[in-house]
Scaffold this motif. Structure first.
Motif, mmCIF file in Angstrom:
data_model
loop_
_atom_site.group_PDB
_atom_site.id
_atom_site.type_symbol
_atom_site.label_atom_id
_atom_site.label_comp_id
_atom_site.label_asym_id
_atom_site.label_seq_id
_atom_site.Cartn_x
_atom_site.Cartn_y
_atom_site.Cartn_z
ATOM 1 N N GLU A 121 0.837 -1.206 0.000
ATOM 2 C CA GLU A 121 0.000 0.000 0.000
ATOM 3 C C GLU A 121 0.868 1.251 0.000
ATOM 4 O O GLU A 121 0.562 2.228 -0.686
ATOM 5 C CB GLU A 121 -0.925 0.005 1.220
ATOM 6 N N LEU A 122 1.948 1.206 0.773
ATOM 7 C CA LEU A 122 2.864 2.340 0.780
ATOM 8 C C LEU A 122 3.488 2.533 -0.596
ATOM 9 O O LEU A 122 3.646 3.654 -1.067
ATOM 10 C CB LEU A 122 3.959 2.141 1.830
ATOM 11 N N LEU A 125 0.916 4.114 -2.797
ATOM 12 C CA LEU A 125 0.782 5.535 -2.452
ATOM 13 C C LEU A 125 1.966 6.337 -2.982
ATOM 14 O O LEU A 125 1.792 7.448 -3.471
ATOM 15 C CB LEU A 125 0.655 5.706 -0.939
ATOM 16 N N ASP A 126 3.169 5.779 -2.890
ATOM 17 C CA ASP A 126 4.348 6.467 -3.428
ATOM 18 C C ASP A 126 4.199 6.701 -4.929
ATOM 19 O O ASP A 126 4.518 7.778 -5.436
ATOM 20 C CB ASP A 126 5.617 5.654 -3.161
ATOM 21 N N LYS A 128 1.367 6.920 -6.609
ATOM 22 C CA LYS A 128 0.335 7.951 -6.800
ATOM 23 C C LYS A 128 0.905 9.335 -6.541
ATOM 24 O O LYS A 128 0.603 10.288 -7.263
ATOM 25 C CB LYS A 128 -0.860 7.691 -5.880
ATOM 26 N N ILE A 129 1.726 9.443 -5.515
ATOM 27 C CA ILE A 129 2.341 10.738 -5.207
ATOM 28 C C ILE A 129 3.218 11.186 -6.364
ATOM 29 O O ILE A 129 3.173 12.350 -6.782
ATOM 30 C CB ILE A 129 3.145 10.659 -3.890
#
Length: 189
Positions: A121-122, A125-126, A128-129
């Motif tokens: 998940e991290l 998210l990275d 997506k960022i």
């Protein structure tokens, strides 16, 4: 609210890198609000004191228990501090604060290792960022290009207005009877 002695202010300037007495007073009060109460200490020949430890500045605040007044500020590594102040309770508390910080960091690492979903998940998210940052950079570049075009258009409009003014003045000289009408038209735009 606790009073602060002059001695405590002077020690805060020296030990908390305060710039002025006002800054020292502010740092002492903010440290006191965060501080954890450790216990009472009775030093030989002195009044009983209450000991507080601030985890952010990693300092000890000594409060006169009888009059609720901060009497000094101490960094734990100062060698000239009265040994009574460094009783086992204070030492254990400082060590416990450092241990809690280390344990928290280790727990986060363990959680990440034990739960691969969190790691993935991290990772998502990275990504997506990074995509969002790339879109933002593209939008900023487009904004800059549009601002350049807008500035060029505004400069062109200003030049056209200047030429129109010159044309109106020229016509006003050539056609004096119609000059007033033309001049008023030129001023309208």
């Amino acid at each position: 609210m606790c009073k602060i002695t002059r001695h405590a202010i002077e020690r805060a300037i020296e030990r908390m890198n305060a710039n002025s007495e006002k800054d020292a007073r502010g740092r002492i009060l903010s440290a006191f609000r965060r501080a954890k109460y450790i216990g009472n200490v009775e030093m030989a020949g002195r009044r009983p004191t209450r000991i507080f430890v601030d985890p952010l500045y990693k300092i000890i605040l000594v409060v006169d228990a009888n009059v609720d007044r901060i009497i000094t500020v101490i960094k734990p590594n100062f060698s000239y501090v009265a040994p009574e102040l460094f009783d086992d309770v204070v030492r254990m508390h400082l060590q416990r604060l450092e241990e809690v910080e280390r344990t928290r960091a280790v727990k986060l690492d363990v959680i990440a290792c034990e739960h691969p979903l969190i790691e993935s998940e991290l990772s998502v998210l990275d990504e997506k960022i990074l995509r969002t940052q790339a879109r933002l950079n593209a939008l900023l570049a487009r904004k800059a290009a549009l601002e350049t075009i807008l500035n060029e258009d505004l400069a062109e409009i200003a030049e056209l207005n200047r030429r129109q003014q010159l044309l109106v003045k020229s016509l006003a000289k050539v056609l004096p009877e119609r000059g007033n009408i033309l001049a008023s038209v030129g001023n309208v735009s």
